[in-house]
Design a protein around this motif. Structure first.
Motif, PDB file in Angstrom:
ATOM      1  N   ARG A   1       1.049  -1.288   0.285  1.00  0.00           N
ATOM      2  CA  ARG A   1       0.084  -0.245  -0.040  1.00  0.00           C
ATOM      3  C   ARG A   1       0.978   1.409  -0.011  1.00  0.00           C
ATOM      4  O   ARG A   1       0.523   2.439  -0.484  1.00  0.00           O
ATOM      5  N   LEU A   2       1.797   1.268   0.544  1.00  0.00           N
ATOM      6  CA  LEU A   2       2.755   2.529   0.648  1.00  0.00           C
ATOM      7  C   LEU A   2       3.482   2.795  -0.548  1.00  0.00           C
ATOM      8  O   LEU A   2       3.890   3.560  -1.040  1.00  0.00           O
ATOM      9  N   LEU A   3       3.656   1.814  -1.173  1.00  0.00           N
ATOM     10  CA  LEU A   3       4.247   1.967  -2.492  1.00  0.00           C
ATOM     11  C   LEU A   3       3.172   2.842  -3.899  1.00  0.00           C
ATOM     12  O   LEU A   3       3.122   3.435  -4.072  1.00  0.00           O
ATOM     13  N   VAL A   4       1.333   2.637  -2.969  1.00  0.00           N
ATOM     14  CA  VAL A   4       0.650   2.916  -4.430  1.00  0.00           C
ATOM     15  C   VAL A   4      -0.092   4.108  -3.916  1.00  0.00           C
ATOM     16  O   VAL A   4      -0.536   4.831  -4.254  1.00  0.00           O
ATOM     17  N   MET A   5      -0.371   4.191  -2.658  1.00  0.00           N
ATOM     18  CA  MET A   5      -1.696   5.039  -2.128  1.00  0.00           C
ATOM     19  C   MET A   5      -0.960   6.339  -2.083  1.00  0.00           C
ATOM     20  O   MET A   5      -2.052   6.951  -2.252  1.00  0.00           O
ATOM     21  N   PRO A   6      -0.084   6.380  -1.822  1.00  0.00           N
ATOM     22  CA  PRO A   6      -0.079   8.138  -1.603  1.00  0.00           C
ATOM     23  C   PRO A   6      -0.268   9.045  -3.341  1.00  0.00           C
ATOM     24  O   PRO A   6      -0.248  10.002  -2.717  1.00  0.00           O
ATOM     25  N   SER A   7       0.588   8.423  -3.827  1.00  0.00           N
ATOM     26  CA  SER A   7      -0.417   9.278  -5.137  1.00  0.00           C
ATOM     27  C   SER A   7      -2.132   8.995  -5.014  1.00  0.00           C
ATOM     28  O   SER A   7      -2.302  10.014  -5.884  1.00  0.00           O
ATOM     29  N   ALA A   8      -2.637   8.234  -4.950  1.00  0.00           N
ATOM     30  CA  ALA A   8      -3.810   7.488  -5.487  1.00  0.00           C
ATOM     31  C   ALA A   8      -4.986   8.966  -3.617  1.00  0.00           C
ATOM     32  O   ALA A   8      -5.847   9.513  -4.354  1.00  0.00           O
ATOM     33  N   TYR A   9      -4.153   8.945  -2.902  1.00  0.00           N
ATOM     34  CA  TYR A   9      -4.494  10.020  -2.183  1.00  0.00           C
ATOM     35  C   TYR A   9      -4.677  11.390  -2.371  1.00  0.00           C
ATOM     36  O   TYR A   9      -4.704  12.139  -2.322  1.00  0.00           O
ATOM     37  N   SER A  10      -2.903  12.003  -2.826  1.00  0.00           N
ATOM     38  CA  SER A  10      -2.576  13.082  -3.588  1.00  0.00           C
ATOM     39  C   SER A  10      -4.314  13.655  -4.376  1.00  0.00           C
ATOM     40  O   SER A  10      -4.300  14.677  -4.371  1.00  0.00           O
ATOM     41  N   ARG A  11      -4.219  12.640  -5.262  1.00  0.00           N
ATOM     42  CA  ARG A  11      -4.919  12.928  -5.849  1.00  0.00           C
ATOM     43  C   ARG A  11      -5.794  13.324  -5.901  1.00  0.00           C
ATOM     44  O   ARG A  11      -7.408  14.453  -6.217  1.00  0.00           O
TER      45      ARG A  11
END
Length: 464
Positions: A6-16
């Motif tokens: 999750r730490l690899l993929v979620m930051p960009s999704a959260y940012s959007r």
């Protein structure tokens, strides 16, 4: 592990979603403290370097009268000098596989000025950053799974991944957290003997100085011990020195391993040594330009021929990166028109990094159950987490390492992205996170405030 993925993929999704759906998270922005990528977090490039690059990439600018009003005289002069050593004056053409000779001359001169000992441009191999250089050396050193490389733990995962990719064996040696992540010769000897007893031929020792992820800076006497160890054991010394400009304490300074070896009287015939440098770190932070070099000394003609063959596979490294590598080793000097503005930019970046590092170090050390290494150098802190038993059990219940569980909860709650220390091969039975010091200085107080509030709530939730 679920949380690590999750730490690899979620930051960009959260940012959007922060932008498209305000209020959908407990935070309004993602604060990236996970990757050493300075310019992505607002650090500005060094003006002199970019002026020279612009002029080299578009030489017709040199013939325009307005150029002299827009660019400094020494940037114009440097660009002309660089173009004169590039065949065809074309930055879009292939170069010699080892790198443009005139740029290697400049880098060798910069190394000699730094160390006080001669450097040979024929020892310089220009690369697309330090990582390809590391891969190149691992490909050359490793023959099969019985070949081992001594690698620090905690370590930058490039090394273990590269060793595995090329079919070798990682021989771990553990840095001593109780002494500020010190490198003990007794530990090196212990791990070397253990590997040899298992039939592994240890071929090289990796040293990262200043350290990644641990941020320590080796002392001169310790470096001498390491050099002697490699000399006595017949090991190639692989010196990762990409953070050589990032020193934040007055009682430590960077010394290259080549300088140390030469000061001990060892010459080219005495110690095989490969030193790695990159334009991505330091105060310049030009990660996207993909420039760097390795200085290869102490190898015979047959081995050097093989190194050149491997370098030739990729034809050449990119020319902008080659130019930048020559510039970082030969920045403006006192008396040059750009010197004062260059020095102000450089010193401003490094002094700000030092303040950010100290502020985060102090904050982590104020948290319950957290101890943090002294921020001596590099771009990272590696605080140790002493997590409650209930938190460790909760992590196991979701198939996550405790540090990944902690980092995942931190992201979900605060928007702060850190990296679980387990990805760096931390000492078994301990838990850490790696946190960069790179977010803009005006964001550091908010980061510390969010970290503090999260950590207090986390410890209370899982208190035994």
């Amino acid at each position: 592990m679920l949380s690590a993925v999750r730490l690899l993929v979620m930051p960009s999704a959260y940012s959007r979603s922060c932008k498209t759906k305000p209020g959908s998270h407990p935070f309004d922005e993602i604060l990236y403290c996970n990757i050493g990528n300075p310019q992505s977090l607002g650090q500005l490039p060094i003006t002199f370097f970019r002026e020279v690059l612009a002029l080299c990439d578009h030489p017709p600018l040199l013939d325009k009268s307005e150029t002299h009003a827009l660019f400094s005289a020494d940037a114009i002069a440097r660009a002309c000098k660089i173009l004169d050593v590039i065949p065809g004056r074309a930055t879009g053409a292939y170069s010699h596989s080892q790198g443009i000779k005139g740029l290697r001359d400049a880098i060798a001169a910069g190394i000699a000025a730094r160390d006080g000992f001669p450097a040979n441009p024929d020892d310089i191999f220009l690369t697309d950053g330090a990582s390809p250089a590391v891969h190149m050396m691992m490909q050359l050193l490793i023959r099969n799974e019985k070949d081992g490389i001594l690698c620090p733990i905690p370590q930058y995962p490039l090394y273990s991944a590269s060793i595995a990719l090329h079919g070798g064996s990682v021989v771990p040696y553990y840095l001593d957290e109780s002494t500020g992540w010190g490198l003990e010769i007794s530990e090196l000897k212990k791990q070397l003997e253990d590997a040899r007893s298992k039939g592994i031929t240890v071929r090289a020792l990796v040293v990262i100085n200043p350290g990644n992820p641990t941020g320590q800076v080796l002392g001169e006497e310790n470096q001498k011990e390491i050099v002697n160890f490699c000399k006595n054991e017949g090991l190639v010394l692989l010196a990762d020195e990409v953070y050589q400009e990032n020193i934040y304490v007055n009682d430590k300074k960077f010394n290259s391993f080549k300088k140390i070896a030469r000061s001990m009287g060892y010459g080219d015939d005495d110690l095989p040594l490969v030193s790695f440098q990159s334009v991505s770190k330091g105060y310049y932070g030009e990660c996207g330009k993909r420039g760097g070099y390795m200085e290869v000394t102490g190898f015979g003609p047959e081995v050097r021929e093989q190194i050149y063959k491997v370098a030739s596979v990729n034809l050449c490294s990119n020319i902008s990166g080659q130019i930048l590598a020559s510039l970082i080793m030969n920045p403006p000097k006192v008396g040059d028109e750009s010197y004062e503005s260059y020095a102000a930019e450089r010193n401003g970046i490094l002094s700000s990094l030092a303040r950010r590092a100290k502020a985060l170090e102090n904050a982590f050390n104020s948290f319950e159950g957290v101890t943090c290494n002294k921020a001596e150098g590099a771009m990272y802190l590696f605080p140790r987490l002493r997590l409650p038993r209930k938190a460790i059990q909760a992590a196991k219940a979701v198939n996550a390492a405790p540090d990944a569980f902690y980092a995942g909860r931190l992201l979900d709650t605060t928007g702060i992205v850190v990296v679980p220390g387990s990805g760096f091969g931390q000492v078994p039975g301990t838990w850490h996170v790696r946190c960069t010091i790179l977010p803009q200085e005006d964001k550091i107080p908010a980061i510390i405030s969010r970290l503090k509030a999260f950590h207090e709530a986390f410890m209370e939730e899982f208190r035994d």
